[in-house]
Design a protein around this motif. Structure first.
Motif, short mmCIF file in Angstrom:
data_model
loop_
_atom_site.label_atom_id
_atom_site.label_comp_id
_atom_site.label_asym_id
_atom_site.label_seq_id
_atom_site.Cartn_x
_atom_site.Cartn_y
_atom_site.Cartn_z
N ALA A 86 11.02 -12.97 3.40
CA ALA A 86 12.07 -12.53 4.30
C ALA A 86 13.30 -13.43 4.23
O ALA A 86 14.40 -12.97 4.49
CB ALA A 86 11.55 -12.50 5.73
N GLU A 146 5.16 -9.40 9.40
CA GLU A 146 6.26 -8.94 8.57
C GLU A 146 6.65 -7.55 9.04
O GLU A 146 5.80 -6.69 9.22
CB GLU A 146 5.87 -8.91 7.10
CG GLU A 146 7.06 -8.59 6.21
CD GLU A 146 6.72 -8.72 4.74
OE1 GLU A 146 6.72 -9.86 4.25
OE2 GLU A 146 6.47 -7.68 4.11
N THR A 149 9.10 -4.26 8.24
CA THR A 149 9.89 -3.61 7.20
C THR A 149 10.76 -2.54 7.84
O THR A 149 10.26 -1.71 8.60
CB THR A 149 8.98 -2.99 6.13
OG1 THR A 149 8.16 -4.01 5.57
CG2 THR A 149 9.81 -2.34 5.04
N ARG A 180 12.81 -6.39 4.61
CA ARG A 180 11.62 -7.01 5.20
C ARG A 180 12.07 -8.22 6.01
O ARG A 180 12.87 -9.02 5.55
CB ARG A 180 10.65 -7.47 4.13
CG ARG A 180 9.98 -6.31 3.41
CD ARG A 180 9.10 -6.81 2.30
NE ARG A 180 9.96 -7.56 1.37
CZ ARG A 180 9.53 -8.46 0.52
NH1 ARG A 180 8.27 -8.75 0.45
NH2 ARG A 180 10.37 -9.09 -0.28
#
Length: 169
Positions: A29, A133, A135, A149
């Motif tokens: 990221a 995470e 997205t 992301r």
């Protein structure tokens, strides 16, 4: 343009939240995220961790292209999303939908940060925990999209609250 360092992000179609190892999610990221959208990327994207309700996404939108781009929408399967700004209204700072989208000038950048422009995740259907995470798919005015992301981080901020009472309709 605001001073970078508080990060930003933009979103619009598919949002997947899944636990990820902090190291690999953070490294992925933190790198500028290239895009199929002609020189557009998001630098240092992140999401404020939250168990329920609302939260926000941040980062720096970067346009290395030769034409201005406008991010017009953000959405997700885990949460409806809106593009938001903080603005003065009747003598008080309020959070409200950003009219006209987020414009990123050719060769420029646009910072999404706590207390400024940001992406709102409304009515979370599941927690977004530190290290997850996230997205996002961003949608541009011309219909193109790009995926981003971001890692979720704990953040207490400058006392801003992403509560329904701050988002008048």
């Amino acid at each position: 343009m605001r001073a970078p360092r508080f990060l930003a992000l933009a979103a619009a179609g598919v949002l997947a939240v899944s636990p990820a190892a902090c190291g690999s999610a953070t490294e992925a990221a933190d790198a500028p995220q290239p895009s199929a959208s002609g020189g557009f990327s998001v630098r240092d994207p992140w999401v404020k961790a939250a168990d329920k309700g609302m939260t926000a996404a941040f980062g720096t939108l970067v346009n290395d292209g030769s034409a201005d781009v406008t991010v017009v929408a953000a959405s997700s399967p885990v949460s409806p999303m809106e593009l938001h700004e903080m603005a003065m209204q009747d003598g008080a700072m309020v959070m409200r939908p950003k009219q006209g989208g987020l414009v990123v000038k050719a060769g420029g950048s646009h910072v999404l940060e706590p207390g400024g422009d940001h992406l709102m995740l409304m009515n979370l259907t599941r927690p977004v925990r530190a290290g997850d995470e996230v997205t996002f798919t961003l949608t541009f005015a011309d219909g193109r999209t790009t995926d981003v992301r971001a890692v979720a981080k704990p953040f207490t901020g400058a006392g801003e609250s992403y509560a329904p009472s701050m988002a008048p309709r």
